[in-house]
Design an enzyme around this catalytic site. Structure first.
Site, PDB file in Angstrom:
ATOM      1  N   ASP A 233       8.373  -4.100   6.017  1.00  0.00           N
ATOM      2  CA  ASP A 233       9.274  -3.288   7.391  1.00  0.00           C
ATOM      3  C   ASP A 233      10.832  -4.214   7.447  1.00  0.00           C
ATOM      4  O   ASP A 233      11.318  -4.822   7.429  1.00  0.00           O
ATOM      5  CB  ASP A 233       9.105  -3.920   8.500  1.00  0.00           C
ATOM      6  CG  ASP A 233      10.050  -2.874   9.623  1.00  0.00           C
ATOM      7  OD1 ASP A 233       9.299  -1.814   9.913  1.00  0.00           O
ATOM      8  OD2 ASP A 233       9.813  -3.450  10.495  1.00  0.00           O
ATOM      9  N   GLU A 293       9.428  -0.498   2.841  1.00  0.00           N
ATOM     10  CA  GLU A 293       9.639   0.613   3.305  1.00  0.00           C
ATOM     11  C   GLU A 293      11.648   0.475   3.109  1.00  0.00           C
ATOM     12  O   GLU A 293      12.678  -0.414   3.490  1.00  0.00           O
ATOM     13  CB  GLU A 293      10.172  -0.064   5.156  1.00  0.00           C
ATOM     14  CG  GLU A 293      10.308   1.512   6.029  1.00  0.00           C
ATOM     15  CD  GLU A 293      11.252   1.062   6.903  1.00  0.00           C
ATOM     16  OE1 GLU A 293      11.412   2.009   7.503  1.00  0.00           O
ATOM     17  OE2 GLU A 293      11.782  -0.075   7.786  1.00  0.00           O
TER      18      GLU A 293
HETATM   19  C1  GLC Z   1      10.913   0.262  10.692  1.00  0.00           C
HETATM   20  C2  GLC Z   1       9.905   1.055  11.538  1.00  0.00           C
HETATM   21  C3  GLC Z   1      10.281   1.524  12.271  1.00  0.00           C
HETATM   22  C4  GLC Z   1      10.475   0.880  13.536  1.00  0.00           C
HETATM   23  C5  GLC Z   1      11.960  -0.157  13.001  1.00  0.00           C
HETATM   24  C6  GLC Z   1      12.310  -1.039  13.207  1.00  0.00           C
HETATM   25  O1  GLC Z   1      12.567   1.347   9.757  1.00  0.00           O
HETATM   26  O2  GLC Z   1       9.121   1.967  10.624  1.00  0.00           O
HETATM   27  O3  GLC Z   1       9.275   1.896  13.527  1.00  0.00           O
HETATM   28  O4  GLC Z   1      11.394   0.741  14.740  1.00  0.00           O
HETATM   29  O5  GLC Z   1      11.493  -0.699  11.495  1.00  0.00           O
HETATM   30  O6  GLC Z   1      11.616  -2.432  12.883  1.00  0.00           O
END
Ligand code: GLC
Length: 566
Positions: A233, A293
């Site tokens: 993430d 991500e």
């Molecule tokens: C990433 C996740 C999202 C979350 C953010 C903070 O972007 O996909 O859902 O709010 O991280 O952890």
């Protein structure tokens, strides 16, 4: 053997002539010479545990619910599930604020339930990928509680603490992506801590080797529990400029009313890559995969995440693909060509828990089911690994809240009505046409949209023309046809504004994919007969799409996927 090589030569000649006669501008991606790793052949499926299946009927999904649906996933053609965070958490950001990395939130079950899920998944050949929130913890994590307790505490330097610039003035101008200053003052020690996301999500200090060791240990701990990898993430924001320079302002304000910044000092710092390499070494010990991500501005940035020596993330997600938010063959061709040219293994997604559902983003409001099939026929037949999002396979639609008081996602609460938050794409999975779409007998944590009456698993399984039946057909072809598994990618008819077509070829096998991205019938001549192909066996078609000799006829938004033979 001899016959095989002649056939191979034939396919090679066909590709060569097709490229020539179509004046291809985009480079083809060659067939894969190395044997694939397991994750290259896998179809991934992201599921949001709160919303997938509720086994104890309290309105919130859980791990036993997921276990009960493994047969459905297997039959659909899923090889790996990525479970969004299911660790103990105060749930400020619905699990993306972790207070203990090595346990399961009681709301979702127990570690024993996780072990059952892992062993049942293994029996079915389904891998489990967990979501590793690497940038920050919850402010209730014991590391942070200790960190904030005093300037000399053991974990003080595990987070980013600084003095203000002056009285009531944060250390610099950085803003949180969820609104307001990225610094929160803590009166216990009279310093500010840094949080790129909510104040309840303090950023870890990855410059501290103790943080790095602890986080690497977390991954090893889960590998021992049978996990096959992680989705990492928010990797872009792992590091910050140690001098805390102000970000330049670019003018204008965002949905939260904050000045828009060019985040050059707190995003995508080069140090991130050292961490990716270390996480990768730990993953390699367990034949695990790392998915990123990775929100990148261009392919060069994406390329960096694979690592110069392919020693970082095996699967950084190509979100640039999702920025092609219209049915444009030209824009998709260009995007596919550039990701192929990057040399990394492509990772395609249409949607996720942070993005409005693809059913609405690509749909025109009238032909949404046909368009949902079109997109399935597209990204599931490309060279690369697809990551599906739960419910996409049944044509689930976005269900944005209509009133501020119904919003659950804090972003929507803070910035309503400019920003409605992400509840719309996180609603309960629609299993059948009964109350609450068969998700739970209790009131679900988010309401199901009225379309569950027509778009649900039980009814769509019975209907050969449903979105779900089409997904199953395409996924079956993808798992059984060598050209779709290992084949090269060659774009065809590259000047066509309406039809996106390409060939996947491997040794003596080839598959033709033709996708009508327009609302009118299209006939395209793909000139197969001059190259010795007299027949095409349909593998999956949608609408009345058909082939006659060299000509492929596609209904509005129709798909033709066929195996070529002589
Ligand atoms: C990433 C996740 C999202 C979350 C953010 C903070 O972007 O996909 O859902 O709010 O991280 O952890």
């Amino acid at each position: 053997m001899r016959l095989k090589s002649i056939r191979f030569l034939f396919i090679a000649m066909l590709l060569f002539s097709l490229l020539g006669c179509n004046k291809a501008q985009a480079p083809a991606a060659a067939a894969d010479s190395q044997p694939h790793q397991w994750w290259q052949d896998a179809v991934f499926y992201e599921l949001y545990p709160r919303s997938f299946a509720d086994s104890n009927n309290n309105g919130i999904g859980d791990l036993n619910g997921i276990t009960s649906k493994l047969d459905y996933l297997k039959e659909l053609g899923v090889d790996a599930i990525w479970i969004s965070p299911c660790f103990p958490s105060p749930q400020v950001d619905f699990g993306y604020d972790v207070s203990d990395y090595e346990n399961i939130d009681p709301m979702y079950g127990t570690l024993a339930d996780f072990d059952t899920l892992a062993s049942e998944a293994k029996k079915r050949g389904i891998h489990i990928i967990l979501d590793f929130v690497v940038n920050h913890t919850s402010d209730q994590h014991k590391w942070f509680l200790d960190s904030k307790s005093s300037k000399t505490s053991e974990h003080r330097d595990w987070y980013i603490w600084r003095d203000g610039k002056g009285p009531a003035e944060p250390p610099n101008n950085w803003t949180s992506t969820f609104g307001g200053s990225a610094w929160k003052f803590d009166p216990t020690t009279n310093q500010y801590y840094y949080h790129y996301f909510y104040a309840a999500q303090p950023d870890l200090n990855w410059r501290n080797p103790a943080v790095e060791n602890a986080m690497l240990d977390v991954t090893r701990w889960w590998y021992k529990h049978g996990v096959s990898g992680f989705r990492l993430d928010a990797v872009d924001t792992l590091f910050e400029d140690p001098n805390l320079k102000d970000n330049p302002l670019v003018g204008g304000k965002n949905a939260f009313g904050d000045p828009i910044e060019n985040e050059i000092y707190n995003k995508k710092l080069p140090e991130i890559h050292d961490v990716m390499k270390k996480l990768r070494s730990a993953a390699d010990e367990s034949n695990a995969v790392l998915i990123g991500e990775t929100w990148t501005k261009n392919i060069d940035e994406l390329k960096e995440y694979y690592g110069k020596h392919n020693d970082e993330l095996q699967m950084p997600m190509d979100f640039l693909f999702t920025t092609v938010d219209k049915l444009s063959p030209a824009a998709f061709r260009e995007q596919i060509a550039s990701v192929n040219a990057s040399g990394g293994w492509p990772v395609y997604v249409l949607g996720n828990h942070d993005k409005a559902r693809s059913y609405n983003r690509y749909g025109d409001g009238k032909n949404n089911d046909a368009i949902a099939k079109l997109m399935a026929g597209f990204y599931l037949t490309l060279r690369g690994s697809p990551i599906m999002y739960y419910g996409e396979e049944i044509g689930m639609e976005n269900n944005d809240p209509k009133r501020k008081e119904d919003v659950k996602d804090p972003i929507g609460i803070t910035a309503w009505p400019k920003e409605k938050g992400r509840d719309g794409e996180r609603t309960p999975m629609q299993w059948d046409g009964s109350a609450n779409a068969g998700f739970s007998t209790a009131k679900p944590w988010l309401p199901v949209p009225p379309s569950y009456k027509t778009h649900n698993v039980a009814d769509e399984l019975k209907d050969p023309n449903s979105v779900l039946s089409f997904y199953k057909e395409v996924l079956k072809a993808r798992h059984t046809n060598q050209a779709l598994i290992n084949g090269s990618y060659t774009p065809l008819n590259e000047n066509d504004q309406n039809v996106l077509s390409y060939l996947r070829a491997y040794k003596d096998q080839a598959v033709l994919v033709a996708l009508n991205m327009s609302g009118t019938e299209q006939k395209v001549n793909l000139g197969m007969s001059q190259h010795g192909f007299s027949s095409t066996k349909p593998l999956a078609t949608s609408g009345k799409s058909s082939v006659n000799g060299d000509e492929v006829t596609l209904e509005p938004f129709g798909v033709f996927i066929g195996e070529l033979s002589k």
